[in-house]
Motif scaffolding. Structure first.
Motif, PDB file in Angstrom:
ATOM      1  N   ALA A 126       0.799  -1.222   0.000  1.00  0.00           N
ATOM      2  CA  ALA A 126       0.000   0.000   0.000  1.00  0.00           C
ATOM      3  C   ALA A 126       0.837   1.279   0.000  1.00  0.00           C
ATOM      4  CB  ALA A 126      -0.976  -0.016   1.177  1.00  0.00           C
ATOM      5  N   PRO A 127       1.845   1.422   0.858  1.00  0.00           N
ATOM      6  CA  PRO A 127       2.650   2.647   0.816  1.00  0.00           C
ATOM      7  C   PRO A 127       3.356   2.843  -0.522  1.00  0.00           C
ATOM      8  CG  PRO A 127       2.989   1.513   2.897  1.00  0.00           C
ATOM      9  CD  PRO A 127       2.219   0.575   2.011  1.00  0.00           C
ATOM     10  N   ARG A 128       3.819   1.755  -1.142  1.00  0.00           N
ATOM     11  CA  ARG A 128       4.467   1.870  -2.454  1.00  0.00           C
ATOM     12  C   ARG A 128       3.461   2.315  -3.509  1.00  0.00           C
ATOM     13  NH1 ARG A 128       7.597  -3.254  -4.429  1.00  0.00           N
ATOM     14  NH2 ARG A 128       8.031  -1.789  -6.142  1.00  0.00           N
ATOM     15  N   VAL A 129       2.237   1.814  -3.410  1.00  0.00           N
ATOM     16  CA  VAL A 129       1.196   2.216  -4.362  1.00  0.00           C
ATOM     17  C   VAL A 129       0.939   3.716  -4.260  1.00  0.00           C
ATOM     18  CG1 VAL A 129      -1.238   1.998  -4.978  1.00  0.00           C
ATOM     19  CG2 VAL A 129       0.096  -0.046  -4.401  1.00  0.00           C
ATOM     20  N   LEU A 130       0.794   4.198  -3.033  1.00  0.00           N
ATOM     21  CA  LEU A 130       0.544   5.628  -2.842  1.00  0.00           C
ATOM     22  C   LEU A 130       1.719   6.463  -3.328  1.00  0.00           C
ATOM     23  CD1 LEU A 130      -1.179   5.683   0.674  1.00  0.00           C
ATOM     24  CD2 LEU A 130      -2.256   5.911  -1.578  1.00  0.00           C
ATOM     25  N   ALA A 131       2.931   6.000  -3.050  1.00  0.00           N
ATOM     26  CA  ALA A 131       4.120   6.734  -3.500  1.00  0.00           C
ATOM     27  C   ALA A 131       4.169   6.787  -5.020  1.00  0.00           C
ATOM     28  CB  ALA A 131       5.377   6.072  -2.947  1.00  0.00           C
ATOM     29  N   SER A 132       3.794   5.694  -5.670  1.00  0.00           N
ATOM     30  CA  SER A 132       3.803   5.648  -7.126  1.00  0.00           C
ATOM     31  C   SER A 132       2.766   6.613  -7.703  1.00  0.00           C
ATOM     32  CB  SER A 132       3.507   4.224  -7.608  1.00  0.00           C
ATOM     33  OG  SER A 132       3.482   4.155  -9.019  1.00  0.00           O
ATOM     34  N   LEU A 133       1.605   6.677  -7.079  1.00  0.00           N
ATOM     35  CA  LEU A 133       0.557   7.585  -7.543  1.00  0.00           C
ATOM     36  C   LEU A 133       0.994   9.042  -7.416  1.00  0.00           C
ATOM     37  CD1 LEU A 133      -2.644   5.997  -5.944  1.00  0.00           C
ATOM     38  CD2 LEU A 133      -1.958   5.866  -8.330  1.00  0.00           C
ATOM     39  N   ARG A 141       8.441  19.367 -12.811  1.00  0.00           N
ATOM     40  CA  ARG A 141       9.602  18.550 -12.481  1.00  0.00           C
ATOM     41  C   ARG A 141       9.488  17.115 -12.984  1.00  0.00           C
ATOM     42  NH1 ARG A 141      10.304  20.263  -6.222  1.00  0.00           N
ATOM     43  NH2 ARG A 141       8.294  19.225  -6.166  1.00  0.00           N
ATOM     44  N   ASN A 142       8.294  16.717 -13.361  1.00  0.00           N
ATOM     45  CA  ASN A 142       8.109  15.321 -13.719  1.00  0.00           C
ATOM     46  C   ASN A 142       6.971  15.191 -14.726  1.00  0.00           C
ATOM     47  OD1 ASN A 142       7.482  12.538 -13.765  1.00  0.00           O
ATOM     48  ND2 ASN A 142       8.384  12.296 -11.733  1.00  0.00           N
ATOM     49  N   LYS A 143       7.247  14.614 -15.852  1.00  0.00           N
ATOM     50  CA  LYS A 143       6.242  14.492 -16.903  1.00  0.00           C
ATOM     51  C   LYS A 143       5.125  13.521 -16.528  1.00  0.00           C
ATOM     52  CE  LYS A 143       9.295  15.762 -20.730  1.00  0.00           C
ATOM     53  NZ  LYS A 143       9.883  15.339 -22.017  1.00  0.00           N
ATOM     54  N   GLN A 144       5.348  12.707 -15.462  1.00  0.00           N
ATOM     55  CA  GLN A 144       4.320  11.782 -15.035  1.00  0.00           C
ATOM     56  C   GLN A 144       3.306  12.451 -14.111  1.00  0.00           C
ATOM     57  OE1 GLN A 144       4.372   8.801 -16.490  1.00  0.00           O
ATOM     58  NE2 GLN A 144       6.168   9.582 -17.545  1.00  0.00           N
ATOM     59  N   ALA A 145       3.444  13.749 -13.933  1.00  0.00           N
ATOM     60  CA  ALA A 145       2.623  14.465 -12.958  1.00  0.00           C
ATOM     61  C   ALA A 145       1.137  14.276 -13.179  1.00  0.00           C
ATOM     62  CB  ALA A 145       2.971  15.948 -12.981  1.00  0.00           C
ATOM     63  N   LEU A 146       0.737  14.159 -14.429  1.00  0.00           N
ATOM     64  CA  LEU A 146      -0.681  14.128 -14.727  1.00  0.00           C
ATOM     65  C   LEU A 146      -1.211  12.712 -14.951  1.00  0.00           C
ATOM     66  CD1 LEU A 146      -0.917  17.231 -17.083  1.00  0.00           C
ATOM     67  CD2 LEU A 146      -1.085  17.109 -14.600  1.00  0.00           C
ATOM     68  N   ASP A 147      -0.442  11.716 -14.560  1.00  0.00           N
ATOM     69  CA  ASP A 147      -0.889  10.338 -14.736  1.00  0.00           C
ATOM     70  C   ASP A 147      -2.108  10.021 -13.876  1.00  0.00           C
ATOM     71  OD1 ASP A 147       0.971   9.771 -16.603  1.00  0.00           O
ATOM     72  OD2 ASP A 147       2.185   8.431 -15.377  1.00  0.00           O
ATOM     73  N   PHE A 148      -2.073  10.418 -12.606  1.00  0.00           N
ATOM     74  CA  PHE A 148      -3.134  10.075 -11.667  1.00  0.00           C
ATOM     75  C   PHE A 148      -3.590  11.290 -10.873  1.00  0.00           C
ATOM     76  CE2 PHE A 148      -0.681   6.085 -12.159  1.00  0.00           C
ATOM     77  CZ  PHE A 148      -1.693   5.253 -12.632  1.00  0.00           C
ATOM     78  N   PRO A 149      -4.125  12.308 -11.539  1.00  0.00           N
ATOM     79  CA  PRO A 149      -4.570  13.491 -10.783  1.00  0.00           C
ATOM     80  C   PRO A 149      -5.636  13.105  -9.769  1.00  0.00           C
ATOM     81  CG  PRO A 149      -5.477  13.505 -13.006  1.00  0.00           C
ATOM     82  CD  PRO A 149      -4.459  12.406 -12.971  1.00  0.00           C
ATOM     83  N   TYR A 150      -5.471  13.621  -8.574  1.00  0.00           N
ATOM     84  CA  TYR A 150      -6.396  13.436  -7.447  1.00  0.00           C
ATOM     85  C   TYR A 150      -6.367  12.023  -6.872  1.00  0.00           C
ATOM     86  CZ  TYR A 150      -8.327  18.100  -7.619  1.00  0.00           C
ATOM     87  OH  TYR A 150      -8.469  19.456  -7.543  1.00  0.00           O
ATOM     88  N   LEU A 151      -6.173  10.996  -7.674  1.00  0.00           N
ATOM     89  CA  LEU A 151      -6.169   9.634  -7.139  1.00  0.00           C
ATOM     90  C   LEU A 151      -5.040   9.444  -6.133  1.00  0.00           C
ATOM     91  CD1 LEU A 151      -7.768   6.986  -7.409  1.00  0.00           C
ATOM     92  CD2 LEU A 151      -6.081   6.225  -9.090  1.00  0.00           C
ATOM     93  N   GLY A 152      -3.968  10.202  -6.287  1.00  0.00           N
ATOM     94  CA  GLY A 152      -2.850  10.091  -5.358  1.00  0.00           C
ATOM     95  C   GLY A 152      -2.904  11.088  -4.214  1.00  0.00           C
ATOM     96  N   GLY A 153      -4.007  11.793  -4.066  1.00  0.00           N
ATOM     97  CA  GLY A 153      -4.116  12.805  -3.027  1.00  0.00           C
ATOM     98  C   GLY A 153      -4.154  12.213  -1.625  1.00  0.00           C
ATOM     99  N   LYS A 154      -3.950  13.073  -0.629  1.00  0.00           N
ATOM    100  CA  LYS A 154      -3.873  12.604   0.763  1.00  0.00           C
ATOM    101  C   LYS A 154      -5.183  12.028   1.264  1.00  0.00           C
ATOM    102  CE  LYS A 154      -0.057  15.536   2.292  1.00  0.00           C
ATOM    103  NZ  LYS A 154       0.389  16.573   3.260  1.00  0.00           N
ATOM    104  N   LYS A 155      -6.288  12.491   0.689  1.00  0.00           N
ATOM    105  CA  LYS A 155      -7.576  11.895   1.052  1.00  0.00           C
ATOM    106  C   LYS A 155      -7.935  10.751   0.112  1.00  0.00           C
ATOM    107  CE  LYS A 155     -12.468  12.408   0.396  1.00  0.00           C
ATOM    108  NZ  LYS A 155     -13.528  13.184  -0.280  1.00  0.00           N
ATOM    109  N   ILE A 156      -7.897  11.007  -1.197  1.00  0.00           N
ATOM    110  CA  ILE A 156      -8.440  10.046  -2.152  1.00  0.00           C
ATOM    111  C   ILE A 156      -7.564   8.803  -2.286  1.00  0.00           C
ATOM    112  CG2 ILE A 156      -9.034   9.705  -4.585  1.00  0.00           C
ATOM    113  CD1 ILE A 156     -10.135  12.504  -4.646  1.00  0.00           C
TER     114      ILE A 156
END
Length: 287
Positions: A126-133, A141-156
């Motif tokens: 689980a922590p690795r999943v969240l870190a990846s998101l 700084r990172n072209k992957q920024a828009l891969d998972f908008p909001y899904l990686g947020g502190k709540k979602i």
């Protein structure tokens, strides 16, 4: 937790996301995608309205494609935006359609349209999943920024993992005890009304939310579930706290703390009086 599992909180024992759309088998890929895409836009929303709209969108054969990452990828952005409005699935049409389409297309291109492939690739940790998101949330700084908008947020992000565990039944997820409790306005209000955090405060949500995450992580340390002796983790409190606020604490007088639901509340002995105001713009409290 005991009240929620037995009689319920004011009779409330079911979350808005608990019911899959008609025709969706529990634990199936379709179920995973229904949960994943819907929770990605679960911000500043009435949860009951959101999940009802999502079910209606799935059950309509003309809008069901929204839950298939490949078909979302092939659809015009304008069509996705239009079809998400049909049943009120989107509240902020352009933003929600962008979030939905971006998350769907990412899973299509990188994981064959199946979020479980990403989870398996990350060893169900689980922590690795969240870190990846969250890896690329800063576009500059990172072209992957828009891969998972909001899904990686502190709540979602934590909310998504809890739903995959509790609703979809993905039991392989590991180290869930290291995942923070997802804090929203309801969980925050219940936390303050229970007196878990007390004192005077007037300011932004995130500063207070961080204190709440730490407080609940400490509160469950060493606790075990009565039935099977499993370790209690902060995520286990999410549904009960949400329901306590939604059906109870929301009705309190924000200045005095007087609550018309007090006599029926299973948490009345722990109710903490005082001025508690929680809204999308911030928190003001003196308790």
């Amino acid at each position: 937790m005991d009240a929620y599992a037995s009689t319920g909180i004011f009779g409330f024992k079911d979350m808005p996301e608990d019911l899959p759309p008609k025709g969706v088998e529990h634990g199936s890929l379709e179920h995973v995608l229904f949960i994943t895409l819907t929770v990605a836009i679960d911000y500043q929303r009435d949860a009951t309205v959101l999940w009802d709209a999502s079910r209606r969108s799935y059950e309509d054969t003309e809008t069901r494609y929204l839950f298939d990452p490949r078909l979302v990828h092939e659809a015009r952005a304008a069509k996705v935006l239009e079809d998400m409005r049909r049943y009120g699935l989107s509240k902020k049409p352009k933003k929600d359609a962008w979030i939905w389409r971006t998350v769907a297309v990412t899973f299509h291109k990188k994981w064959g349209g199946d979020p479980r492939r990403m989870l398996e690739h990350l060893d169900w940790d689980a922590p690795r999943v969240l870190a990846s998101l969250r890896d690329g949330r800063h576009a500059e700084r990172n072209k992957q920024a828009l891969d998972f908008p909001y899904l990686g947020g502190k709540k979602i992000g934590p909310l998504w993992l809890r739903m995959l565990r509790d609703n979809v039944g993905i039991s392989k997820l590991r180290n869930m005890d290291q995942v923070d409790l997802p804090i929203d306005v309801h969980v925050a209000r219940a936390t303050l009304c229970l007196g878990v955090i007390r004192g005077k405060y007037e300011g932004d949500l995130e500063t207070a939310y961080e204190k709440m995450r730490r407080a609940w992580a400490e509160a469950v340390r060493g606790l075990r579930h009565k039935k099977d002796e499993r370790q209690v983790i902060a995520l286990d409190l999410d549904e009960a706290l949400w329901g306590l606020s939604r059906y109870g604490c929301t009705h309190r007088n924000v200045e005095t703390g007087a609550c018309p639901k007090f006599d029926q509340c299973p948490m009345r002995e722990l109710c903490w009086r005082g001025s508690i105001q929680v809204g999308s713009s911030g928190i003001k409290m003196d308790s």
